[in-house]
Design an enzyme around this catalytic site. Sequence first.
Site, mmCIF file in Angstrom:
data_model
loop_
_atom_site.group_PDB
_atom_site.id
_atom_site.type_symbol
_atom_site.label_atom_id
_atom_site.label_comp_id
_atom_site.label_asym_id
_atom_site.label_seq_id
_atom_site.Cartn_x
_atom_site.Cartn_y
_atom_site.Cartn_z
ATOM 1 C CE LYS A 86 70.697 57.613 27.699
ATOM 2 N NZ LYS A 86 71.497 58.867 27.538
ATOM 3 C CD GLU A 108 68.008 50.785 23.218
ATOM 4 O OE1 GLU A 108 67.582 49.729 23.726
ATOM 5 O OE2 GLU A 108 67.821 51.909 23.723
ATOM 6 C CB SER A 375 70.553 65.208 31.037
ATOM 7 O OG SER A 375 71.342 65.698 29.963
HETATM 8 C C1 LIG Z 1 71.288 59.794 26.573
HETATM 9 C C2 LIG Z 1 71.408 61.169 27.080
HETATM 10 C C3 LIG Z 1 70.488 62.175 26.716
HETATM 11 C C4 LIG Z 1 69.385 61.964 25.729
HETATM 12 O O1 LIG Z 1 68.430 61.027 26.098
HETATM 13 P P1 LIG Z 1 66.964 61.440 26.556
HETATM 14 O O2 LIG Z 1 66.224 60.169 26.554
HETATM 15 O O3 LIG Z 1 66.442 62.429 25.568
HETATM 16 O O4 LIG Z 1 67.094 62.040 27.897
HETATM 17 C C5 LIG Z 1 70.632 63.422 27.283
HETATM 18 N N1 LIG Z 1 71.633 63.698 28.136
HETATM 19 C C6 LIG Z 1 72.540 62.769 28.504
HETATM 20 C C7 LIG Z 1 73.627 63.153 29.441
HETATM 21 C C8 LIG Z 1 72.470 61.482 27.985
HETATM 22 O O5 LIG Z 1 73.381 60.566 28.336
#
Ligand SMILES: *Cc1c(COP(=O)(O)O)cnc(C)c1O
Length: 394
Positions: A86, A108, A375
């Site tokens: 993020k 948000e 992610s």
């Molecule tokens: C917020 C988050 C997501 C989901 O958000 P996307 O916009 O779909 O990427 C996925 N993985 C992690 C670790 C997150 O913090």
Amino acid sequence: MTSNGHYGPYGGQYVAETLMKPLADMEKAYHEARNDPGFKREFDEILHDYVGRESPITVCRRLTEHLGGATIVLKREDLNHTGAHKVNNTIGQALLARRMGKKRLIAETGAGMHGVATATVAALFGMPCEVYMGAIDVKRQSPNVERMKMLGATVRAVEEGSATLKDAMNEAIRDWVANCDDTFYVIGTVAGPHPYPEMVRDFQSVIGVEARRQCPEKFGRLPDEAIACVGGGSNAMGLFAGFLDDREVRLVGVEAGGRGIETGEHAASINGGRIGVLHGAKTMLLQTKSGQIIDTYSVSAGLDYPGVGPEHCHLHDIGRAEYSVINDDEAVAAFDALCRYEGIIPALESSHALAEAIRRAPKMPKGSILLVNLSGRGDKDMENIMEYKRRIGK
Ligand SMILES: *Cc1c(COP(=O)(O)O)cnc(C)c1O
């Protein structure tokens, strides 16, 4: 993208008249910034010196051996400062805010990860920051609330509606309407009105661009499939962006199936939703017959959003990407597998993408490559995982 932020029938700007001008200003400023080598240089420098990019790709040797078939490779967004992808986006938007002369950031947040990433860059850039969060999420995600406060942000608990992410987003939009002269609204995913989906994709495309270079360096070729979890869809869009023109690379988005699509308790907007308008864009939505937004459910709070980025809906329609569903129990099993086989504790969101790779790998020939976007890291999920295991009696 066809024009003016439309992706097929999706996207656009479905907002109050008062927001048309701020959005147009933002689009103009962003398009100028995108073509300014100085902007790109500063973005890249912060990603390198502060976030720790580039993030490596890691072969899962033991897990691959255990499963047989395709080699599973991770793109390590979990190693970024703040522990997830993020921050790539919040740095980009904060740089744009500064360039536009905005003095204050608002955001948000649902699980709190985007709030933390925004509070982080607000501290880095010396800007005041207010984060809207559903009152229920404030209770559920108290460690992230404490983190945001620690970083100097103000957290506003939203009691309206179901007091979760969509209500927080509505409040943030309301704040922006009232204060758009000096305030920049930092959206956390590839959703919202144009130009957000395009802008957030571009900032996150660093993930796919790096991986597009790293795979040939390490394996002499591109992966067969690139797999990522989809909440709003920003980490997936960032990964896909690197491979969109490589038709031989299959793109796979993974939605949260929660307790199972058939139970209605899930967050799979593409697989289980219908077209509608939410937060300023036309997209696939979880809604009742009469168009009321349905409360979503997933073991992973970060996938718990009733909409999805418009570009994903379009990629789905034209067949360039496919979207599958992974349920809570499969995600938790994948979480366990990565811990035990590779010594990596993944975020529960990312565990959905990993579970899809675990499902596919044994059916594929040895030597094929599944690239999974990890992610984020799972430290934030410890409590949640232990709770889940207690509940199912494991
Ligand atoms: C917020 C988050 C997501 C989901 O958000 P996307 O916009 O779909 O990427 C996925 N993985 C992690 C670790 C997150 O913090």
